[in-house]
Scaffold this motif. Structure first.
Motif, PDB file in Angstrom:
ATOM      1  N   LEU A   1      10.066  12.632  -6.248  1.00  0.00           N
ATOM      2  CA  LEU A   1       9.821  13.994  -6.063  1.00  0.00           C
ATOM      3  C   LEU A   1       9.047  14.603  -6.976  1.00  0.00           C
ATOM      4  O   LEU A   1       8.338  15.829  -6.803  1.00  0.00           O
ATOM      5  CB  LEU A   1      11.165  14.754  -5.922  1.00  0.00           C
ATOM      6  N   LEU A   2       9.051  14.131  -8.248  1.00  0.00           N
ATOM      7  CA  LEU A   2       8.310  14.694  -9.405  1.00  0.00           C
ATOM      8  C   LEU A   2       6.809  14.730  -9.260  1.00  0.00           C
ATOM      9  O   LEU A   2       6.148  15.499  -9.608  1.00  0.00           O
ATOM     10  CB  LEU A   2       8.802  14.014 -10.775  1.00  0.00           C
ATOM     11  N   LEU A   3       6.330  13.752  -8.894  1.00  0.00           N
ATOM     12  CA  LEU A   3       4.867  13.425  -8.692  1.00  0.00           C
ATOM     13  C   LEU A   3       4.363  14.146  -7.712  1.00  0.00           C
ATOM     14  O   LEU A   3       3.048  14.990  -8.023  1.00  0.00           O
ATOM     15  CB  LEU A   3       4.525  11.707  -8.551  1.00  0.00           C
ATOM     16  N   PRO A   4       4.660  14.268  -6.509  1.00  0.00           N
ATOM     17  CA  PRO A   4       4.066  15.219  -5.601  1.00  0.00           C
ATOM     18  C   PRO A   4       4.174  16.882  -6.071  1.00  0.00           C
ATOM     19  O   PRO A   4       3.275  17.298  -5.982  1.00  0.00           O
ATOM     20  CB  PRO A   4       4.730  14.998  -4.251  1.00  0.00           C
TER      21      PRO A   4
ATOM     22  N   ALA B   1       1.827  17.234  -8.556  1.00  0.00           N
ATOM     23  CA  ALA B   1       0.371  17.322  -8.056  1.00  0.00           C
ATOM     24  C   ALA B   1      -0.010  18.773  -7.468  1.00  0.00           C
ATOM     25  O   ALA B   1      -0.915  19.442  -7.829  1.00  0.00           O
ATOM     26  CB  ALA B   1      -0.096  16.248  -7.233  1.00  0.00           C
ATOM     27  N   VAL B   2       0.997  19.438  -6.877  1.00  0.00           N
ATOM     28  CA  VAL B   2       0.852  20.678  -6.459  1.00  0.00           C
ATOM     29  C   VAL B   2       0.937  21.680  -7.370  1.00  0.00           C
ATOM     30  O   VAL B   2      -0.156  22.757  -7.475  1.00  0.00           O
ATOM     31  CB  VAL B   2       2.111  21.051  -5.270  1.00  0.00           C
ATOM     32  N   VAL B   3       1.491  21.476  -8.549  1.00  0.00           N
ATOM     33  CA  VAL B   3       1.382  22.760  -9.658  1.00  0.00           C
ATOM     34  C   VAL B   3       0.162  22.528 -10.321  1.00  0.00           C
ATOM     35  O   VAL B   3      -0.489  23.417 -10.506  1.00  0.00           O
ATOM     36  CB  VAL B   3       2.707  22.209 -10.758  1.00  0.00           C
ATOM     37  N   LEU B   4      -0.622  21.324 -10.557  1.00  0.00           N
ATOM     38  CA  LEU B   4      -1.602  21.365 -11.020  1.00  0.00           C
ATOM     39  C   LEU B   4      -2.859  21.541  -9.969  1.00  0.00           C
ATOM     40  O   LEU B   4      -3.750  22.421 -10.523  1.00  0.00           O
ATOM     41  CB  LEU B   4      -1.917  19.691 -11.350  1.00  0.00           C
ATOM     42  N   LEU B   5      -2.727  21.535  -8.939  1.00  0.00           N
ATOM     43  CA  LEU B   5      -3.825  22.123  -7.989  1.00  0.00           C
ATOM     44  C   LEU B   5      -3.726  23.672  -7.838  1.00  0.00           C
ATOM     45  O   LEU B   5      -4.710  24.191  -8.111  1.00  0.00           O
ATOM     46  CB  LEU B   5      -3.329  21.740  -6.626  1.00  0.00           C
ATOM     47  N   VAL B   6      -2.562  24.128  -7.914  1.00  0.00           N
ATOM     48  CA  VAL B   6      -2.274  25.757  -8.009  1.00  0.00           C
ATOM     49  C   VAL B   6      -2.917  26.337  -9.132  1.00  0.00           C
ATOM     50  O   VAL B   6      -3.557  27.305  -9.360  1.00  0.00           O
ATOM     51  CB  VAL B   6      -0.912  25.979  -7.693  1.00  0.00           C
TER      52      VAL B   6
END
Length: 145
Positions: free
Chosen positions: A104-107, A110-115
């Motif tokens: 759960l941590l990796l996706p 990735a979403v936080v970095l994209l935002v």
């Protein structure tokens, strides 16, 4: 096979009653004890959860380690060694928790970095519309030399 190869006494044949005075000796009774009489439930083996984590292929093969301990817990439970089965069950549970947390941590990361990237690009000079005309072209210009 033909029926002539079987030898039955003349007074007892299959699907008929015996004509002799032989009677059944009775039934066999197995006493299992009262349900829940001071016993704890058998330990869980978490096999399905371990299979799911193993198929997802995560960091350091945590799901595979959980699968190994799950199988060992099930084997010990069938052999009657409940103490070792409980220890293996606890290890399988913790490996599954670690594997699921990592999955759960990796996706989420990735979403936080994209935002954060989108917020940064929107606040920078010369902001542009991603979906408008030349939006993708202007976005790719940021990464060209």
């Amino acid at each position: 096979m033909d029926n002539h190869s079987y030898n039955f006494p003349s007074d007892c044949t299959p699907l008929t009653s015996c004509k002799t005075g032989r009677k059944p000796t009775g039934s066999t009774v197995v006493h299992m004890g009262a349900a829940g009489a001071g016993r704890s439930p058998p330990p869980r083996d978490y096999l399905v959860w371990s299979l799911c984590n193993t198929l997802y292929v995560n960091f350091c093969c945590l799901g595979f380690m959980a699968l190994l301990y799950s199988i060992k817990a099930r084997d010990q439970k069938t052999q009657g060694n409940l103490q070792l089965a409980q220890e293996c069950s606890d290890k399988a549970k913790w490996y599954n928790i670690l594997a699921a947390g990592w999955n759960l941590l990796l996706p989420l990361l990735a979403v936080v970095l994209l935002v954060l990237l989108l917020v940064h690009l929107g606040a920078s000079k010369g902001s542009f519309d991603f979906l408008g005309e030349d939006g993708l072209h202007n976005f790719l210009k940021l990464f060209s030399w």
